[in-house]
Structure formats: C-alpha cells, structure tokens
Design an enzyme around this catalytic site. Structure first.
Site, short mmCIF file in Angstrom:
data_model
loop_
_atom_site.label_atom_id
_atom_site.label_comp_id
_atom_site.label_asym_id
_atom_site.label_seq_id
_atom_site.Cartn_x
_atom_site.Cartn_y
_atom_site.Cartn_z
N GLU A 43 0.84 -1.19 0.00
CA GLU A 43 0.00 0.00 0.00
C GLU A 43 0.88 1.24 0.00
OE1 GLU A 43 -2.88 2.44 3.07
OE2 GLU A 43 -2.83 0.26 3.25
N ARG A 47 0.86 10.34 0.19
CA ARG A 47 1.27 11.41 1.11
C ARG A 47 2.49 12.16 0.64
NH1 ARG A 47 0.88 7.86 6.71
NH2 ARG A 47 -1.28 7.16 6.45
N LYS A 131 -11.42 -1.46 6.17
CA LYS A 131 -10.24 -1.08 6.94
C LYS A 131 -10.72 -0.45 8.25
CE LYS A 131 -6.43 2.27 6.91
NZ LYS A 131 -5.59 3.13 6.07
#
Length: 215
Positions: A43, A47, A131
């Site tokens: 993943e 960012r 999640k």
C-alpha cells in the site's frame, strides 16, 4: 450491486506494508525488498509528491508486487491511482462523494471505518471487507472481536498502531483477514537504503499465523 472483493488479495499475506515513499527509486527498491521477504501486497500512501509515479514504476518494474494506493481521500485520487497501476484502493475514512467513486471503481476497495455505525453503512453499500482505522486508538482487536457477533458477514484489515508486539492479537481474530502496518519498512531503513533489514522484517511478518485462513 456486486463490488470487487479484496479477500483474494488479502489471502496472499498476513501483513500489507503501508509505505510512504520519498522517491520513485526508493519506492521500487522497497517494493523489491518487500516482495523478496514474502509480502507482495504493498500500500503506497498518497502522502508524498512521488507516490503516484512510484506506484507506476513499481507496477512496471516489480511484476510480483501487487501495488495499491493508500490515503485515498478524494474522488479524483481514485482515477489517478488506477491510472498509475493501483490494483486496490484504501482510505482512512469515507465521504459521500468518495463512496460514489469507490462504488464505480474496477479494483477492490478497502474503505475506512472507525465505528459500528460506519461499518454498517459501508456494508449496506456492498462493501464486505473494511479497513479499521486508526485501529489501536478506536478499540483495537477488542473492538473487532466485539463486532463479530452483530456483524458476522464483515471482515477487516485494521491499520494504525499495529506492530510486532500486538499483531498476534489481531490476526487471532477470524474476522481479520490481514493487517496493515509500517513496522516492516521503517523510515530509517528506507532513508539509509537498508533493504536487507526490510527483507528480514518482511520474512518474519510473512510467517505470522492467521485465524481467518486456518492451515
């Protein structure tokens, strides 16, 4: 409506490395180390400015990696991530507009939730693997254990505050398919290019037992 199921991806490894890449080159080398260690799902969090380009490079240059986009917080990031080669999408939470984009996505999605009400809302929209974030802060493995009885059809991939000391508590729950974590790719190891360390941490994580996949 039937949505792409993330379960078959999460079956590949007990830990999904959550990585923040400083550069495209570092992202590719990191992906190679994680795959060598037995953690093919990666993943890449959106960012850093390099994230989308790094995903594209990983998809092109590390064929055994299954790269996904994390920190997907806006609808436009869904399209951009898929165009960059993301094979799954992960969000920390949801908005109505983001849910609409997720429902149309051609790849599996792990939408984020933090409460039973949020989990029920996502389940009603057809999402069956969620999640939990930030996992430790909102109740951790005890919360997920508590959700098993009233929400027996939901499965989780918790992320947030999970590491070597508590990962076993999570993976012992049969409604947890895998966990997300960054302890297998420490920032200092990425910064210094200590890929051997990341390989070894990944090997240890890949051997973890999961109650959701007995045998």
């Amino acid at each position: 409506m039937s949505l792409p199921d993330p379960s078959f991806l999460l079956a590949r490894a007990p830990v999904v490395p959550v990585v923040t890449v400083p550069s495209v080159t570092a992202g590719v080398k990191l992906a190679r180390a994680l795959v060598e260690g037995g953690l093919p799902l990666i993943e890449v969090t959106l960012r850093t400015p390099a994230a989308l380009e790094a995903m594209a490079a990983i998809a092109a240059e590390v064929p055994d990696a299954v790269v996904g986009a994390g920190t997907v917080t806006r609808p436009d990031l869904v399209e951009k991530s898929i165009a960059a080669g993301a094979r799954f999408l992960v969000s920390p939470g949801v908005t109505p507009a983001l849910l609409e984009a997720f429902a149309e996505a051609p790849v599996p999605v792990l939408p984020g939730c933090a409460t039973a009400s949020e989990a029920m809302t996502l389940a009603a929209m057809g999402f069956s693997v969620l999640k939990l974030f930030p996992a430790e802060a909102v109740g951790g493995s005890n919360l997920i254990k508590s959700l098993a009885a009233p929400l027996p059809d939901l499965r989780f991939c918790p992320t947030g505050g999970i590491g070597p000391d508590n990962v076993g508590k999570y993976l012992s729950q049969p409604n947890i398919l895998a966990v997300g974590g960054s302890w297998v790719c420490p920032n200092d190891a990425i910064a210094t290019g200590d890929w051997d360390r990341i390989v070894e941490l990944s090997k240890a994580a890949a051997k973890l037992h999961r109650a959701a996949f007995p045998g």
